[in-house]
Design a protein around this motif. Structure first.
Motif, PDB file in Angstrom:
ATOM      1  N   THR A 178       0.947  -1.237  -0.307  1.00  0.00           N
ATOM      2  CA  THR A 178      -0.306   0.000   0.004  1.00  0.00           C
ATOM      3  C   THR A 178       0.674   1.158  -0.054  1.00  0.00           C
ATOM      4  O   THR A 178       2.061   0.754   0.814  1.00  0.00           O
ATOM      5  CB  THR A 178      -1.009   0.362   1.131  1.00  0.00           C
ATOM      6  OG1 THR A 178       0.164   0.346   2.058  1.00  0.00           O
ATOM      7  CG2 THR A 178      -1.826  -1.237   1.244  1.00  0.00           C
ATOM      8  N   GLY A 179       0.478   2.344  -0.481  1.00  0.00           N
ATOM      9  CA  GLY A 179       1.135   3.426  -0.613  1.00  0.00           C
ATOM     10  C   GLY A 179       1.075   3.997   1.094  1.00  0.00           C
ATOM     11  O   GLY A 179       2.172   5.382   1.059  1.00  0.00           O
ATOM     12  N   GLY A 180       0.695   3.589   2.467  1.00  0.00           N
ATOM     13  CA  GLY A 180       1.266   3.819   3.454  1.00  0.00           C
ATOM     14  C   GLY A 180       2.186   2.832   3.877  1.00  0.00           C
ATOM     15  O   GLY A 180       2.206   2.772   5.337  1.00  0.00           O
ATOM     16  N   GLY A 181       2.561   2.090   3.317  1.00  0.00           N
ATOM     17  CA  GLY A 181       3.983   1.312   3.743  1.00  0.00           C
ATOM     18  C   GLY A 181       3.716  -0.115   4.269  1.00  0.00           C
ATOM     19  O   GLY A 181       4.704  -0.957   4.793  1.00  0.00           O
ATOM     20  N   LEU A 182       2.183  -0.248   3.972  1.00  0.00           N
ATOM     21  CA  LEU A 182       1.799  -1.608   4.631  1.00  0.00           C
ATOM     22  C   LEU A 182       2.284  -2.879   3.219  1.00  0.00           C
ATOM     23  O   LEU A 182       2.134  -2.931   2.050  1.00  0.00           O
ATOM     24  CB  LEU A 182       0.810  -1.666   4.491  1.00  0.00           C
ATOM     25  CG  LEU A 182      -0.073  -2.445   5.307  1.00  0.00           C
ATOM     26  CD1 LEU A 182       0.210  -3.578   6.353  1.00  0.00           C
ATOM     27  CD2 LEU A 182      -1.135  -3.358   5.166  1.00  0.00           C
ATOM     28  N   VAL A 183       3.172  -4.419   4.237  1.00  0.00           N
ATOM     29  CA  VAL A 183       2.922  -5.484   3.114  1.00  0.00           C
ATOM     30  C   VAL A 183       2.123  -6.061   3.728  1.00  0.00           C
ATOM     31  O   VAL A 183       2.414  -6.199   5.130  1.00  0.00           O
ATOM     32  CB  VAL A 183       4.594  -6.264   3.166  1.00  0.00           C
ATOM     33  CG1 VAL A 183       4.868  -7.178   2.398  1.00  0.00           C
ATOM     34  CG2 VAL A 183       5.795  -4.701   2.406  1.00  0.00           C
ATOM     35  N   GLY A 184       1.376  -6.655   3.378  1.00  0.00           N
ATOM     36  CA  GLY A 184       0.117  -7.586   3.859  1.00  0.00           C
ATOM     37  C   GLY A 184      -0.049  -9.051   3.200  1.00  0.00           C
ATOM     38  O   GLY A 184      -0.088  -8.468   2.054  1.00  0.00           O
ATOM     39  N   THR A 185      -0.732  -9.967   3.632  1.00  0.00           N
ATOM     40  CA  THR A 185      -1.648 -10.775   3.141  1.00  0.00           C
ATOM     41  C   THR A 185      -3.385 -10.477   3.301  1.00  0.00           C
ATOM     42  O   THR A 185      -3.541 -10.368   4.131  1.00  0.00           O
ATOM     43  CB  THR A 185      -1.140 -11.617   3.234  1.00  0.00           C
ATOM     44  OG1 THR A 185      -1.329 -12.561   4.513  1.00  0.00           O
ATOM     45  CG2 THR A 185       0.108 -12.664   3.729  1.00  0.00           C
ATOM     46  N   LEU A 186      -3.841 -11.337   3.092  1.00  0.00           N
ATOM     47  CA  LEU A 186      -5.749 -11.359   3.621  1.00  0.00           C
ATOM     48  C   LEU A 186      -5.811 -12.354   4.635  1.00  0.00           C
ATOM     49  O   LEU A 186      -7.135 -11.545   5.428  1.00  0.00           O
ATOM     50  CB  LEU A 186      -6.403 -12.420   2.034  1.00  0.00           C
ATOM     51  CG  LEU A 186      -6.219 -12.273   0.879  1.00  0.00           C
ATOM     52  CD1 LEU A 186      -7.545 -13.394  -0.089  1.00  0.00           C
ATOM     53  CD2 LEU A 186      -6.811 -10.737   0.805  1.00  0.00           C
ATOM     54  N   ASN A 187      -4.524 -12.404   4.960  1.00  0.00           N
ATOM     55  CA  ASN A 187      -4.821 -12.846   6.237  1.00  0.00           C
ATOM     56  C   ASN A 187      -4.323 -11.901   7.429  1.00  0.00           C
ATOM     57  O   ASN A 187      -4.289 -12.192   8.523  1.00  0.00           O
ATOM     58  CB  ASN A 187      -4.302 -14.392   7.043  1.00  0.00           C
ATOM     59  CG  ASN A 187      -4.946 -15.509   6.436  1.00  0.00           C
ATOM     60  OD1 ASN A 187      -5.462 -15.718   6.412  1.00  0.00           O
ATOM     61  ND2 ASN A 187      -3.585 -15.739   5.522  1.00  0.00           N
ATOM     62  N   GLY A 188      -3.840 -11.134   6.967  1.00  0.00           N
ATOM     63  CA  GLY A 188      -2.783  -9.738   8.232  1.00  0.00           C
ATOM     64  C   GLY A 188      -2.170  -9.250   7.514  1.00  0.00           C
ATOM     65  O   GLY A 188      -1.328  -9.896   6.507  1.00  0.00           O
TER      66      GLY A 188
END
Length: 356
Positions: free
Chosen positions: A328-338
């Protein structure tokens, strides 16, 4: 006395030379352009666990990249319409070459290597003729331009090497632009996006278009599976109230399939699919919408929606195993699990898979 050149040659011949492959930079699964908090634009290596393995400064905002199949080497493309691309040694940031679009051309932010890494193919706009072009560059000769051929349409954006290693698929967005007009779209009433399958010599193998009711659905980004399935993400240029599907699947010799959750959910995409990916096993396909802050996941076989996931300013997405990693543009690296990790980086549009 043994010279350094002879020593290096001897080490290479005896397989003692340190690897120059992707393991030398932490074995990233993906490449992504990003922006640091201080405003510096970078190219980063990212693992499926969310670890950043390297960052390299870029001269301006990047869009996508092409990862060399063997060496820790990447071509970072400017955000369209851009006239530069830089070839980077991802171990130390050394600029190995600079690609400049020919006169009256600009890059569209994407490229693809041949299977042996000896050729690079770039999507380009011949803006005076209003035609799409694929540029051909000789990697072994220092990324020297050696030819070009028609993309099969107008406004080629994403380009991928097909799993057969002998052909390319090109997302012709259908939109005519000219640098003198900025990002103004010049031909919306008559635009016609397409998927073009091309030989590596430029022969048109297959041309796939959408029904006329979808002719304003600009085909922008691509994802592939080893069985030849092509997933394509679209950006709607018509009235948002129409809320058309923004994801399609195609295999050569068959009609394209358009996938939709529901009209209400499709409307939340705001007419814009930013990226697309197939899961590692090819069973699922997903698109992201940074404008809508939403991610849609579908079953490839049935076409049924299996998940709707919300994430603010989500765009980059890549397949891992049976699922996906997104940024995301907010720096998050994620998966559908969190969430996996959050970095002080503003991730840009795409996660480009690396064959480590």
């Amino acid at each position: 006395m043994t010279t350094r050149r002879r020593l290096l040659a001897g080490l290479a011949a005896s397989s003692l030379m340190p690897s120059l492959g992707w393991s030398s930079v932490g074995t990233p699964d993906f490449l992504s352009a990003a922006r640091r908090a201080d405003g510096q634009f970078v190219l980063a290596g990212l693992t499926r666990r969310g670890d950043v393995t390297f960052t390299i400064a870029l001269p301006a905002r990047g869009h996508a990249a092409a990862a060399h199949p063997d060496r820790a080497e990447a071509v970072a493309f400017a955000r369209r319409p851009g006239t530069f691309a830089v070839v980077l040694d991802c171990r130390d940031g050394t600029v190995l070459a600079r690609l400049t679009a020919p006169a009256e051309r600009h890059f569209y932010g994407h490229g693809a290597f041949s299977a042996d890494g000896k050729r690079l193919y770039t999507s380009e706009n011949d803006y005076e003729a209003g035609l799409g072009i694929i540029g051909v560059w000789d990697v072994e000769a220092g990324y020297r331009r050696i030819g070009e051929f028609a993309s099969g349409g107008v406004g080629p954006h994403d380009i991928k090497l097909m799993p057969d290693g002998r052909s390319l698929v090109v997302a012709n967005g259908g939109i005519e632009t000219h640098p003198d007009m900025g990002r103004t779209k010049l031909n919306l009433p008559v635009m016609q996006p397409s998927l073009s399958y091309l030989s590596l010599d430029g022969d048109l193998l297959e041309d796939v278009t959408l029904p006329w009711a979808q002719h304003k659905n600009s085909i922008r980004h691509l994802a592939l599976h080893t069985d030849g399935t092509v997933a394509f993400a679209m950006q709607w240029q018509g009235a948002l109230k129409d809320s058309p599907p923004l994801l399609g699947l195609h295999q050569r010799g068959t009609p394209p399939r358009l996938l939709s959750v529901s009209q209400d959910s499709d409307r939340r995409l705001n007419g814009y699919a930013g990226s697309v990916s197939l899961s590692g096993d090819g069973a699922q396909v997903a698109i992201t919408s940074p404008r809508g802050g939403i991610l849609h996941v579908f079953d490839v076989t049935s076409g049924a929606a299996v998940a709707v996931h919300e994430a603010t300013d989500v765009c980059g997405i890549g397949g891992v195993g049976q699922g996906f990693v997104y940024t995301t543009g907010g720096g998050l690296v994620g998966t559908l699990n969190g969430a996996l990790q959050r970095h002080d980086l503003q991730w840009d549009n795409h996660l480009i898979a690396v064959s480590a």
